[in-house]
Design a protein around this motif. Sequence first.
Motif, PDB file in Angstrom:
ATOM      1  N   THR A  90     -29.947  74.404 -50.001  1.00  0.00           N
ATOM      2  CA  THR A  90     -29.405  75.731 -49.674  1.00  0.00           C
ATOM      3  C   THR A  90     -28.614  75.717 -48.371  1.00  0.00           C
ATOM      4  O   THR A  90     -27.709  76.528 -48.185  1.00  0.00           O
ATOM      5  N   ALA A  91     -28.949  74.810 -47.479  1.00  0.00           N
ATOM      6  CA  ALA A  91     -28.263  74.766 -46.187  1.00  0.00           C
ATOM      7  C   ALA A  91     -27.278  73.605 -46.082  1.00  0.00           C
ATOM      8  O   ALA A  91     -26.686  73.374 -45.014  1.00  0.00           O
ATOM      9  N   ASN A  92     -27.090  72.874 -47.184  1.00  0.00           N
ATOM     10  CA  ASN A  92     -26.229  71.684 -47.152  1.00  0.00           C
ATOM     11  C   ASN A  92     -26.632  70.737 -46.026  1.00  0.00           C
ATOM     12  O   ASN A  92     -25.797  70.238 -45.283  1.00  0.00           O
ATOM     13  N   GLN A  93     -27.942  70.513 -45.926  1.00  0.00           N
ATOM     14  CA  GLN A  93     -28.458  69.628 -44.893  1.00  0.00           C
ATOM     15  C   GLN A  93     -29.281  68.514 -45.526  1.00  0.00           C
ATOM     16  O   GLN A  93     -29.839  68.677 -46.606  1.00  0.00           O
ATOM     17  N   VAL A  94     -29.341  67.384 -44.813  1.00  0.00           N
ATOM     18  CA  VAL A  94     -30.103  66.255 -45.294  1.00  0.00           C
ATOM     19  C   VAL A  94     -30.899  65.670 -44.135  1.00  0.00           C
ATOM     20  O   VAL A  94     -30.388  65.538 -43.010  1.00  0.00           O
ATOM     21  N   VAL A  95     -32.149  65.367 -44.388  1.00  0.00           N
ATOM     22  CA  VAL A  95     -33.009  64.767 -43.370  1.00  0.00           C
ATOM     23  C   VAL A  95     -33.045  63.261 -43.588  1.00  0.00           C
ATOM     24  O   VAL A  95     -33.412  62.787 -44.674  1.00  0.00           O
ATOM     25  N   ILE A  96     -32.659  62.507 -42.562  1.00  0.00           N
ATOM     26  CA  ILE A  96     -32.714  61.052 -42.626  1.00  0.00           C
ATOM     27  C   ILE A  96     -33.463  60.536 -41.403  1.00  0.00           C
ATOM     28  O   ILE A  96     -33.589  61.228 -40.388  1.00  0.00           O
ATOM     29  N   SER A  97     -33.963  59.328 -41.489  1.00  0.00           N
ATOM     30  CA  SER A  97     -34.708  58.741 -40.376  1.00  0.00           C
ATOM     31  C   SER A  97     -33.756  58.297 -39.273  1.00  0.00           C
ATOM     32  O   SER A  97     -32.540  58.132 -39.495  1.00  0.00           O
ATOM     33  N   GLN A  98     -34.306  58.049 -38.115  1.00  0.00           N
ATOM     34  CA  GLN A  98     -33.493  57.568 -36.997  1.00  0.00           C
ATOM     35  C   GLN A  98     -32.893  56.204 -37.318  1.00  0.00           C
ATOM     36  O   GLN A  98     -31.738  55.919 -36.973  1.00  0.00           O
ATOM     37  N   ALA A  99     -33.644  55.358 -38.030  1.00  0.00           N
ATOM     38  CA  ALA A  99     -33.136  54.027 -38.379  1.00  0.00           C
ATOM     39  C   ALA A  99     -31.922  54.119 -39.301  1.00  0.00           C
ATOM     40  O   ALA A  99     -30.940  53.380 -39.137  1.00  0.00           O
ATOM     41  N   VAL A 100     -31.979  55.033 -40.256  1.00  0.00           N
ATOM     42  CA  VAL A 100     -30.850  55.219 -41.172  1.00  0.00           C
ATOM     43  C   VAL A 100     -29.662  55.806 -40.417  1.00  0.00           C
ATOM     44  O   VAL A 100     -28.509  55.397 -40.615  1.00  0.00           O
ATOM     45  N   ALA A 101     -29.925  56.770 -39.534  1.00  0.00           N
ATOM     46  CA  ALA A 101     -28.847  57.352 -38.731  1.00  0.00           C
ATOM     47  C   ALA A 101     -28.156  56.285 -37.889  1.00  0.00           C
ATOM     48  O   ALA A 101     -26.919  56.251 -37.782  1.00  0.00           O
ATOM     49  N   ASP A 102     -28.951  55.397 -37.304  1.00  0.00           N
ATOM     50  CA  ASP A 102     -28.369  54.318 -36.500  1.00  0.00           C
ATOM     51  C   ASP A 102     -27.517  53.387 -37.369  1.00  0.00           C
ATOM     52  O   ASP A 102     -26.434  52.953 -36.952  1.00  0.00           O
ATOM     53  N   ALA A 103     -28.021  53.058 -38.562  1.00  0.00           N
ATOM     54  CA  ALA A 103     -27.268  52.176 -39.465  1.00  0.00           C
ATOM     55  C   ALA A 103     -25.946  52.807 -39.890  1.00  0.00           C
ATOM     56  O   ALA A 103     -24.932  52.112 -40.051  1.00  0.00           O
ATOM     57  N   LEU A 104     -25.944  54.132 -40.056  1.00  0.00           N
ATOM     58  CA  LEU A 104     -24.743  54.853 -40.482  1.00  0.00           C
ATOM     59  C   LEU A 104     -23.850  55.253 -39.309  1.00  0.00           C
ATOM     60  O   LEU A 104     -22.758  55.790 -39.526  1.00  0.00           O
ATOM     61  N   MET A 105     -24.332  55.020 -38.099  1.00  0.00           N
ATOM     62  CA  MET A 105     -23.584  55.397 -36.899  1.00  0.00           C
ATOM     63  C   MET A 105     -23.298  56.903 -36.876  1.00  0.00           C
ATOM     64  O   MET A 105     -22.178  57.340 -36.606  1.00  0.00           O
ATOM     65  N   VAL A 106     -24.342  57.700 -37.163  1.00  0.00           N
ATOM     66  CA  VAL A 106     -24.205  59.157 -37.133  1.00  0.00           C
ATOM     67  C   VAL A 106     -25.276  59.754 -36.230  1.00  0.00           C
ATOM     68  O   VAL A 106     -26.315  59.135 -35.962  1.00  0.00           O
ATOM     69  N   SER A 107     -25.010  60.971 -35.778  1.00  0.00           N
ATOM     70  CA  SER A 107     -25.943  61.721 -34.951  1.00  0.00           C
ATOM     71  C   SER A 107     -26.274  63.031 -35.643  1.00  0.00           C
ATOM     72  O   SER A 107     -25.629  63.409 -36.643  1.00  0.00           O
ATOM     73  N   ALA A 108     -27.257  63.728 -35.151  1.00  0.00           N
ATOM     74  CA  ALA A 108     -27.607  65.042 -35.697  1.00  0.00           C
ATOM     75  C   ALA A 108     -26.385  65.958 -35.659  1.00  0.00           C
ATOM     76  O   ALA A 108     -25.671  66.018 -34.658  1.00  0.00           O
ATOM     77  N   GLY A 109     -26.145  66.651 -36.770  1.00  0.00           N
ATOM     78  CA  GLY A 109     -24.994  67.538 -36.865  1.00  0.00           C
ATOM     79  C   GLY A 109     -23.775  66.916 -37.507  1.00  0.00           C
ATOM     80  O   GLY A 109     -22.857  67.621 -37.935  1.00  0.00           O
ATOM     81  N   ASP A 110     -23.722  65.566 -37.582  1.00  0.00           N
ATOM     82  CA  ASP A 110     -22.613  64.900 -38.266  1.00  0.00           C
ATOM     83  C   ASP A 110     -22.737  65.110 -39.780  1.00  0.00           C
ATOM     84  O   ASP A 110     -23.786  65.493 -40.295  1.00  0.00           O
ATOM     85  N   TRP A 111     -21.644  64.810 -40.477  1.00  0.00           N
ATOM     86  CA  TRP A 111     -21.619  64.978 -41.930  1.00  0.00           C
ATOM     87  C   TRP A 111     -21.697  63.626 -42.626  1.00  0.00           C
ATOM     88  O   TRP A 111     -21.076  62.650 -42.190  1.00  0.00           O
ATOM     89  N   VAL A 112     -22.459  63.592 -43.713  1.00  0.00           N
ATOM     90  CA  VAL A 112     -22.548  62.406 -44.557  1.00  0.00           C
ATOM     91  C   VAL A 112     -22.311  62.843 -46.009  1.00  0.00           C
ATOM     92  O   VAL A 112     -22.375  64.022 -46.338  1.00  0.00           O
ATOM     93  N   ARG A 113     -22.026  61.857 -46.848  1.00  0.00           N
ATOM     94  CA  ARG A 113     -21.885  62.118 -48.291  1.00  0.00           C
ATOM     95  C   ARG A 113     -22.968  61.340 -49.015  1.00  0.00           C
ATOM     96  O   ARG A 113     -23.230  60.177 -48.705  1.00  0.00           O
ATOM     97  N   ILE A 114     -23.604  61.981 -50.007  1.00  0.00           N
ATOM     98  CA  ILE A 114     -24.754  61.364 -50.669  1.00  0.00           C
ATOM     99  C   ILE A 114     -24.628  61.489 -52.187  1.00  0.00           C
ATOM    100  O   ILE A 114     -23.973  62.383 -52.712  1.00  0.00           O
ATOM    101  N   ILE A 115     -25.283  60.555 -52.880  1.00  0.00           N
ATOM    102  CA  ILE A 115     -25.427  60.623 -54.344  1.00  0.00           C
ATOM    103  C   ILE A 115     -26.745  59.936 -54.692  1.00  0.00           C
ATOM    104  O   ILE A 115     -27.096  58.904 -54.095  1.00  0.00           O
ATOM    105  N   SER A 116     -27.467  60.476 -55.632  1.00  0.00           N
ATOM    106  CA  SER A 116     -28.727  59.864 -56.047  1.00  0.00           C
ATOM    107  C   SER A 116     -28.464  58.497 -56.656  1.00  0.00           C
ATOM    108  O   SER A 116     -27.549  58.314 -57.452  1.00  0.00           O
ATOM    109  N   ASN A 117     -29.289  57.515 -56.308  1.00  0.00           N
ATOM    110  CA  ASN A 117     -29.117  56.166 -56.844  1.00  0.00           C
ATOM    111  C   ASN A 117     -30.170  55.864 -57.917  1.00  0.00           C
ATOM    112  O   ASN A 117     -30.357  54.759 -58.297  1.00  0.00           O
TER     113      ASN A 117
END
Length: 338
Positions: free
Chosen positions: A311-338
């Motif tokens: 409903t809020a177009n938000q996704v919760v990820i771990s700090q390790a995943v955020a570091d791997a993706l080089m993103v911070s809180a508030g940044d945008w990512v694109r996702i698809i179920s695998n």
Amino acid sequence: MIIVRPIKTSDLKALYQIAIDSGHGFTSLPVNEQLLQQRISLAEESFSKEVSQAGKEGYLFVMEDTETGDVVGTSGIEAAVGLDDAFYHYHLGKVVHSSRELNIYNTVETLSLCNDYTGASEICTLFLSNSHRKNNNGRFLSRFRFLFIAEHKERFSDTIIAEMRGVSDNEGRSPFWNWLEEHFFSMDFPTADYLTGIGKKEFIAELMPKYPIYVNLLSKEAQDVIDKVHPQTVPALRLLEAEGFARRGYVDIFDAGPTVESNVNNIRSVNQSKRCQVIIDEVQSTDNYIICNSKVEDFRATQAPLSLRDTANQVVISQAVADALMVSAGDWVRIISN
């Protein structure tokens, strides 16, 4: 952690080994260090430039195991094929021979040389080392490209194609090419394949038959492999078909493997992927997703569990995943179920 990132010059040695391991029929990676360096340089230039429409860019990615630093696979996208070098296919058609007086009606399949896919974007150069053919890494290495395309549509054509490897034996002999070689080329399949890979395609226009070929005049062995894929390529074809790709009667001029295509907006991972804003916290879910950031030069993708707040177009990820993706809180990512 397994990540996908743009290739860089320091990956040359790993890419050269992948070119060796990939074997015959993998035209886009010739075993030639100078040409592979040129491919890397083009990719680095493509990732760094501002682009408003598809051109001569070539995006080459590598899969890296961050625990060891090893490059374990590669995958690519060509923004628009055939702009510099002619991009050839055979198109399967039909010719009808009939006589009302004799009550004879025969339909004959033909192969016509064409350049119909000029300007299309091509997904290509997919190879994964045996050691990492597990944990959905193969699906990830193929599908993340559609998230990159979805995030940067201005860089690609509306038509996306993929050339499927055709039938050949362990020595690289193609039954289809054997017939062409005997009658037109006097050159074995690995040699023709290699020349194409290094950009020397003039011989195709010079030696390829100029008129449609009647399929029923080919050897039985050649006829049997037209529009068929190499056994090792079947999983890749099934994955693309699940994404919405389909055959349109185009086959490779060397091994007669099928080319599949889709409109970019009909690709499942393009139209079903979601853009979400990042929240970094503990992840309660075990649902696995492909996740990528929204960058180009610093593009990163991985697969990991996440918690989705639709409903809020938000996704919760771990700090390790955020570091791997080089993103911070508030940044945008694109996702698809695998």
